[in-house]
Design a protein around this motif. Structure first.
Motif, PDB file in Angstrom:
ATOM      1  N   ALA A  95       0.813  -1.217   0.000  1.00 51.37           N
ATOM      2  CA  ALA A  95       0.000   0.000   0.000  1.00 51.37           C
ATOM      3  C   ALA A  95       0.846   1.266   0.000  1.00 51.37           C
ATOM      4  O   ALA A  95       0.621   2.172  -0.787  1.00 51.37           O
ATOM      5  CB  ALA A  95      -0.945   0.002   1.195  1.00 51.37           C
ATOM      6  N   VAL A  96       1.817   1.347   0.900  1.00 52.05           N
ATOM      7  CA  VAL A  96       2.593   2.573   1.040  1.00 52.05           C
ATOM      8  C   VAL A  96       4.069   2.234   1.264  1.00 52.05           C
ATOM      9  O   VAL A  96       4.523   2.165   2.398  1.00 52.05           O
ATOM     10  CB  VAL A  96       2.082   3.429   2.225  1.00 52.05           C
ATOM     11  CG1 VAL A  96       2.801   4.760   2.257  1.00 52.05           C
ATOM     12  CG2 VAL A  96       0.592   3.647   2.146  1.00 52.05           C
ATOM     13  N   PRO A  97       4.836   2.027   0.202  1.00 51.34           N
ATOM     14  CA  PRO A  97       6.277   1.799   0.390  1.00 51.34           C
ATOM     15  C   PRO A  97       6.901   3.040   1.018  1.00 51.34           C
ATOM     16  O   PRO A  97       6.461   4.156   0.761  1.00 51.34           O
ATOM     17  CB  PRO A  97       6.804   1.595  -1.021  1.00 51.34           C
ATOM     18  CG  PRO A  97       5.602   1.286  -1.837  1.00 51.34           C
ATOM     19  CD  PRO A  97       4.458   1.973  -1.188  1.00 51.34           C
ATOM     20  N   GLN A  98       7.919   2.834   1.829  1.00 55.86           N
ATOM     21  CA  GLN A  98       8.487   3.981   2.532  1.00 55.86           C
ATOM     22  C   GLN A  98       9.974   3.822   2.767  1.00 55.86           C
ATOM     23  O   GLN A  98      10.447   2.760   3.117  1.00 55.86           O
ATOM     24  CB  GLN A  98       7.792   4.154   3.871  1.00 55.86           C
ATOM     25  CG  GLN A  98       8.298   5.348   4.647  1.00 55.86           C
ATOM     26  CD  GLN A  98       7.421   5.629   5.841  1.00 55.86           C
ATOM     27  OE1 GLN A  98       6.237   5.380   5.821  1.00 55.86           O
ATOM     28  NE2 GLN A  98       8.013   6.159   6.880  1.00 55.86           N
ATOM     29  N   ILE A  99      10.688   4.935   2.591  1.00 59.32           N
ATOM     30  CA  ILE A  99      12.095   5.037   2.947  1.00 59.32           C
ATOM     31  C   ILE A  99      12.133   5.677   4.328  1.00 59.32           C
ATOM     32  O   ILE A  99      11.458   6.676   4.568  1.00 59.32           O
ATOM     33  CB  ILE A  99      12.852   5.929   1.944  1.00 59.32           C
ATOM     34  CG1 ILE A  99      12.813   5.309   0.540  1.00 59.32           C
ATOM     35  CG2 ILE A  99      14.282   6.169   2.409  1.00 59.32           C
ATOM     36  CD1 ILE A  99      13.285   6.245  -0.552  1.00 59.32           C
ATOM     37  N   THR A 100      12.922   5.121   5.229  1.00 56.07           N
ATOM     38  CA  THR A 100      13.082   5.702   6.557  1.00 56.07           C
ATOM     39  C   THR A 100      14.553   5.992   6.788  1.00 56.07           C
ATOM     40  O   THR A 100      15.384   5.084   6.761  1.00 56.07           O
ATOM     41  CB  THR A 100      12.566   4.754   7.661  1.00 56.07           C
ATOM     42  OG1 THR A 100      11.200   4.459   7.398  1.00 56.07           O
ATOM     43  CG2 THR A 100      12.695   5.405   9.038  1.00 56.07           C
ATOM     44  N   VAL A 101      14.884   7.261   6.997  1.00 51.56           N
ATOM     45  CA  VAL A 101      16.258   7.660   7.308  1.00 51.56           C
ATOM     46  C   VAL A 101      16.463   7.425   8.792  1.00 51.56           C
ATOM     47  O   VAL A 101      15.729   7.966   9.620  1.00 51.56           O
ATOM     48  CB  VAL A 101      16.515   9.140   6.947  1.00 51.56           C
ATOM     49  CG1 VAL A 101      17.926   9.549   7.337  1.00 51.56           C
ATOM     50  CG2 VAL A 101      16.270   9.372   5.470  1.00 51.56           C
TER      51      VAL A 101
END
Length: 107
Positions: A95-101
């Motif tokens: 649904a919502v791919p995300q990059i997390t720093v």
């Protein structure tokens, strides 16, 4: 036929500590981090998998796995020949791919 898989631009979030580190950077460091962010969120695969997959990046950015034994784990973006870096993860959720720093650093 439609492609229901998510595509860039990807969402990006920061841990509280990484965001504080980013906010404390000098202006030149923040500019490079924001430019690197733009590259990451628009990349078809933010992990730049494969041989020379990051060849399209500007010369001052390199992307590699943080640990060579975990190519699907956290990655590091080296900035300006090692003057700074971002460590991030990419979660390819449907649904919502995300990059997390998770870490931001500038010397």
């Amino acid at each position: 036929m439609t492609d229901d898989l998510p595509h860039p631009p990807w969402q990006m979030d920061w841990t509280a500590e990484a965001r504080q580190d980013f906010d404390a950077m000098p202006a030149d460091g923040r500019e490079l981090v924001l430019a690197a962010r733009a590259e990451l969120i628009t990349a078809p695969d933010p992990y730049y998998r494969g041989i020379d997959a990051d060849a399209c990046l500007p010369h001052w950015i390199t992307v590699r796995p943080l640990a060579s034994t975990k190519p699907g784990g956290p990655h590091i973006v080296d900035l300006a020949g090692g003057r700074g870096w971002l460590i991030y993860t990419f979660i390819r959720r449907h649904a919502v791919p995300q990059i997390t720093v998770i870490e931001a650093f500038w010397t």
